[in-house]
Motif scaffolding. Structure first.
Motif, PDB file in Angstrom:
ATOM      1  N   PRO A  18     -46.212 -50.452  39.635  1.00  0.00           N
ATOM      2  CA  PRO A  18     -45.697 -49.150  40.052  1.00  0.00           C
ATOM      3  C   PRO A  18     -46.668 -48.448  41.004  1.00  0.00           C
ATOM      4  O   PRO A  18     -47.887 -48.631  40.913  1.00  0.00           O
ATOM      5  CB  PRO A  18     -45.562 -48.376  38.739  1.00  0.00           C
ATOM      6  N   THR A  19     -46.122 -47.686  41.911  1.00  0.00           N
ATOM      7  CA  THR A  19     -46.927 -46.855  42.804  1.00  0.00           C
ATOM      8  C   THR A  19     -47.489 -45.708  41.973  1.00  0.00           C
ATOM      9  O   THR A  19     -46.738 -44.989  41.316  1.00  0.00           O
ATOM     10  CB  THR A  19     -46.071 -46.322  43.971  1.00  0.00           C
ATOM     11  N   ARG A  20     -48.799 -45.549  42.003  1.00  0.00           N
ATOM     12  CA  ARG A  20     -49.466 -44.530  41.190  1.00  0.00           C
ATOM     13  C   ARG A  20     -49.746 -43.299  42.047  1.00  0.00           C
ATOM     14  O   ARG A  20     -50.470 -43.376  43.031  1.00  0.00           O
ATOM     15  CB  ARG A  20     -50.747 -45.115  40.605  1.00  0.00           C
ATOM     16  N   ILE A  21     -49.176 -42.176  41.633  1.00  0.00           N
ATOM     17  CA  ILE A  21     -49.316 -40.921  42.369  1.00  0.00           C
ATOM     18  C   ILE A  21     -50.069 -39.922  41.500  1.00  0.00           C
ATOM     19  O   ILE A  21     -49.618 -39.588  40.405  1.00  0.00           O
ATOM     20  CB  ILE A  21     -47.943 -40.349  42.758  1.00  0.00           C
ATOM     21  N   LEU A  22     -51.205 -39.457  42.000  1.00  0.00           N
ATOM     22  CA  LEU A  22     -51.989 -38.445  41.298  1.00  0.00           C
ATOM     23  C   LEU A  22     -51.553 -37.064  41.787  1.00  0.00           C
ATOM     24  O   LEU A  22     -51.488 -36.825  42.986  1.00  0.00           O
ATOM     25  CB  LEU A  22     -53.482 -38.646  41.562  1.00  0.00           C
ATOM     26  N   LEU A  23     -51.240 -36.174  40.839  1.00  0.00           N
ATOM     27  CA  LEU A  23     -50.898 -34.787  41.166  1.00  0.00           C
ATOM     28  C   LEU A  23     -51.897 -33.853  40.492  1.00  0.00           C
ATOM     29  O   LEU A  23     -52.099 -33.935  39.283  1.00  0.00           O
ATOM     30  CB  LEU A  23     -49.491 -34.436  40.669  1.00  0.00           C
ATOM     31  N   GLY A  24     -52.501 -32.990  41.278  1.00  0.00           N
ATOM     32  CA  GLY A  24     -53.374 -31.963  40.724  1.00  0.00           C
ATOM     33  C   GLY A  24     -52.513 -30.778  40.301  1.00  0.00           C
ATOM     34  O   GLY A  24     -51.693 -30.306  41.083  1.00  0.00           O
ATOM     35  N   VAL A  25     -52.669 -30.322  39.065  1.00  0.00           N
ATOM     36  CA  VAL A  25     -51.855 -29.203  38.571  1.00  0.00           C
ATOM     37  C   VAL A  25     -52.746 -28.084  38.061  1.00  0.00           C
ATOM     38  O   VAL A  25     -53.843 -28.320  37.558  1.00  0.00           O
ATOM     39  CB  VAL A  25     -50.856 -29.647  37.474  1.00  0.00           C
ATOM     40  N   ASN A  26     -52.266 -26.850  38.235  1.00  0.00           N
ATOM     41  CA  ASN A  26     -53.028 -25.693  37.786  1.00  0.00           C
ATOM     42  C   ASN A  26     -52.087 -24.602  37.293  1.00  0.00           C
ATOM     43  O   ASN A  26     -50.891 -24.627  37.565  1.00  0.00           O
ATOM     44  CB  ASN A  26     -53.928 -25.165  38.903  1.00  0.00           C
ATOM     45  N   GLU A  27     -52.671 -23.643  36.576  1.00  0.00           N
ATOM     46  CA  GLU A  27     -51.905 -22.519  36.040  1.00  0.00           C
ATOM     47  C   GLU A  27     -51.560 -21.522  37.136  1.00  0.00           C
ATOM     48  O   GLU A  27     -52.280 -21.395  38.112  1.00  0.00           O
ATOM     49  CB  GLU A  27     -52.726 -21.760  34.998  1.00  0.00           C
ATOM     50  N   SER A  28     -50.509 -20.777  36.896  1.00  0.00           N
ATOM     51  CA  SER A  28     -50.134 -19.693  37.791  1.00  0.00           C
ATOM     52  C   SER A  28     -51.081 -18.519  37.598  1.00  0.00           C
ATOM     53  O   SER A  28     -51.381 -18.135  36.471  1.00  0.00           O
ATOM     54  CB  SER A  28     -48.705 -19.245  37.497  1.00  0.00           C
ATOM     55  N   SER A  29     -51.532 -17.943  38.700  1.00  0.00           N
ATOM     56  CA  SER A  29     -52.353 -16.730  38.599  1.00  0.00           C
ATOM     57  C   SER A  29     -51.465 -15.499  38.475  1.00  0.00           C
ATOM     58  O   SER A  29     -51.933 -14.423  38.140  1.00  0.00           O
ATOM     59  CB  SER A  29     -53.268 -16.597  39.817  1.00  0.00           C
ATOM     60  N   LEU A  30     -50.177 -15.662  38.732  1.00  0.00           N
ATOM     61  CA  LEU A  30     -49.240 -14.545  38.627  1.00  0.00           C
ATOM     62  C   LEU A  30     -48.637 -14.443  37.238  1.00  0.00           C
ATOM     63  O   LEU A  30     -48.646 -13.403  36.613  1.00  0.00           O
ATOM     64  CB  LEU A  30     -48.092 -14.707  39.636  1.00  0.00           C
ATOM     65  N   LYS A  31     -48.074 -15.531  36.789  1.00  0.00           N
ATOM     66  CA  LYS A  31     -47.385 -15.520  35.497  1.00  0.00           C
ATOM     67  C   LYS A  31     -48.318 -15.894  34.353  1.00  0.00           C
ATOM     68  O   LYS A  31     -48.012 -15.646  33.208  1.00  0.00           O
ATOM     69  CB  LYS A  31     -46.193 -16.473  35.533  1.00  0.00           C
ATOM     70  N   GLY A  32     -49.446 -16.517  34.693  1.00  0.00           N
ATOM     71  CA  GLY A  32     -50.417 -16.864  33.669  1.00  0.00           C
ATOM     72  C   GLY A  32     -49.945 -17.959  32.736  1.00  0.00           C
ATOM     73  O   GLY A  32     -48.931 -18.611  32.946  1.00  0.00           O
ATOM     74  N   TYR A  33     -50.713 -18.140  31.705  1.00  0.00           N
ATOM     75  CA  TYR A  33     -50.441 -19.161  30.708  1.00  0.00           C
ATOM     76  C   TYR A  33     -49.056 -18.974  30.126  1.00  0.00           C
ATOM     77  O   TYR A  33     -48.682 -17.850  29.829  1.00  0.00           O
ATOM     78  CB  TYR A  33     -51.510 -19.047  29.620  1.00  0.00           C
ATOM     79  N   PRO A  34     -48.267 -19.993  29.966  1.00  0.00           N
ATOM     80  CA  PRO A  34     -48.535 -21.403  30.230  1.00  0.00           C
ATOM     81  C   PRO A  34     -47.828 -21.911  31.477  1.00  0.00           C
ATOM     82  O   PRO A  34     -47.502 -23.073  31.577  1.00  0.00           O
ATOM     83  CB  PRO A  34     -47.945 -22.070  28.992  1.00  0.00           C
ATOM     84  N   ASN A  35     -47.548 -21.049  32.419  1.00  0.00           N
ATOM     85  CA  ASN A  35     -46.758 -21.418  33.590  1.00  0.00           C
ATOM     86  C   ASN A  35     -47.585 -22.142  34.647  1.00  0.00           C
ATOM     87  O   ASN A  35     -48.714 -21.771  34.924  1.00  0.00           O
ATOM     88  CB  ASN A  35     -46.135 -20.164  34.205  1.00  0.00           C
ATOM     89  N   ALA A  36     -46.952 -23.150  35.259  1.00  0.00           N
ATOM     90  CA  ALA A  36     -47.585 -23.871  36.355  1.00  0.00           C
ATOM     91  C   ALA A  36     -47.544 -23.003  37.614  1.00  0.00           C
ATOM     92  O   ALA A  36     -46.636 -22.182  37.778  1.00  0.00           O
ATOM     93  CB  ALA A  36     -46.839 -25.187  36.598  1.00  0.00           C
TER      94      ALA A  36
END
Length: 192
Positions: A18-36
Motif C-alpha cells: 500500500p502507498t503510505r501517506i503521512l498526515l500531520g494533525v493538530n488541534e483547532s485553536s478556535l474550537k479547541g479540544y477535541p476538534n481537529a
C-alpha cells in the motif's frame, strides 16, 4: 539478464504494497479540544477524496500528532500565572491531560478510516512540529506527506514560520500542502 528478471519481480512486489501517506494533525485553536484544526481536516478530506477515493486497500494512512510542550511543563516559566504547580504530580497531571487530548484527536481520524476500511496507524510525539514531522519522515519513510496550510501572509510567516513550508523544504519525501478555502479562514488567519 538474470538481474533484469529480479528487478521486475521486485517492482511487482513493491506495487502490491500500500502507498503510505503521512498526515500531520493538530488541534483547532478556535474550537479547541477535541476538534481537529481546519487545515488538518482539509488535508485529510483532500487525501480521501483525491488520492484514496475508493481504493481503500491500496493506501495506508499514518497520522502524527505533535504535542508542543509549553514552558510550564518543564517548570521553566509562567505566563501570567495561568497555572500554579505545587508538586511533581501537578506536572504529571498536565502531561496526562495533554496526552489524552492528543489521543482523542487521533481517535477521530482513526475512526473515520475504520468506518470506510482504510488501514491506518496513529501516534503522538513531543517537540517542535516541523522538526518532529521531518524526523518522522526520515524514520518511517512514507511515500508522501500531506499537511494543512494556513496560508499566512509573508509578514506572518516571517515571525511565526510555518510547519508546511518547513516540511516542503526539508522532508525527504514528496510533500503536498492543502490550503484552507477563503470562506474557512478565521478573522485572524493565525487561528486554525
Amino acid at each position: 539478464m538474470g538481474g533484469e528478471g529480479k528487478s521486475a519481480s521486485s517492482s511487482l512486489a513493491l506495487a502490491s504494497d500500500p502507498t503510505r501517506i503521512l498526515l500531520g494533525v493538530n488541534e483547532s485553536s478556535l474550537k479547541g479540544y477535541p476538534n481537529a484544526s481546519i487545515s488538518c481536516r482539509n488535508a485529510f478530506d483532500w487525501t480521501m477524496q483525491k488520492i484514496v477515493r475508493s481504493n481503500t486497500n491500496d493506501f495506508k494512512l499514518l497520522f502524527l500528532h505533535v504535542h508542543v510542550p509549553d514552558d510550564n511543563e518543564d517548570g521553566a516559566g509562567f505566563d501570567g500565572m495561568d497555572l500554579i504547580f505545587a508538586s511533581p504530580e501537578d506536572f504529571q497531571d498536565i502531561q496526562e491531560r495533554d496526552k489524552k487530548r492528543g489521543l482523542h484527536l487521533l481517535k477521530h481520524f482513526v475512526d473515520c478510516c475504520h468506518q470506510i476500511g482504510v488501514p491506518c496507524e496513529a501516534w503522538i510525539k513531543n517537540g517542535d512540529p516541523k522538526e518532529v514531522i521531518c524526523n518522522e519522515v526520515k524514520r518511517i519513510q512514507p511515500d508522501m506527506l500531506v499537511v494543512g496550510n494556513r496560508d499566512l501572509s509573508p509578514f506572518q510567516r516571517m515571525f511565526l514560520g510555518t510547519v508546511s513550508e518547513f516540511c516542503v523544504n526539508h522532508a525527504v519525501c514528496p510533500v503536498i500542502t492543502i490550503k484552507r478555502t477563503a470562506d474557512e479562514t478565521p478573522e485572524d488567519p493565525i487561528d486554525d
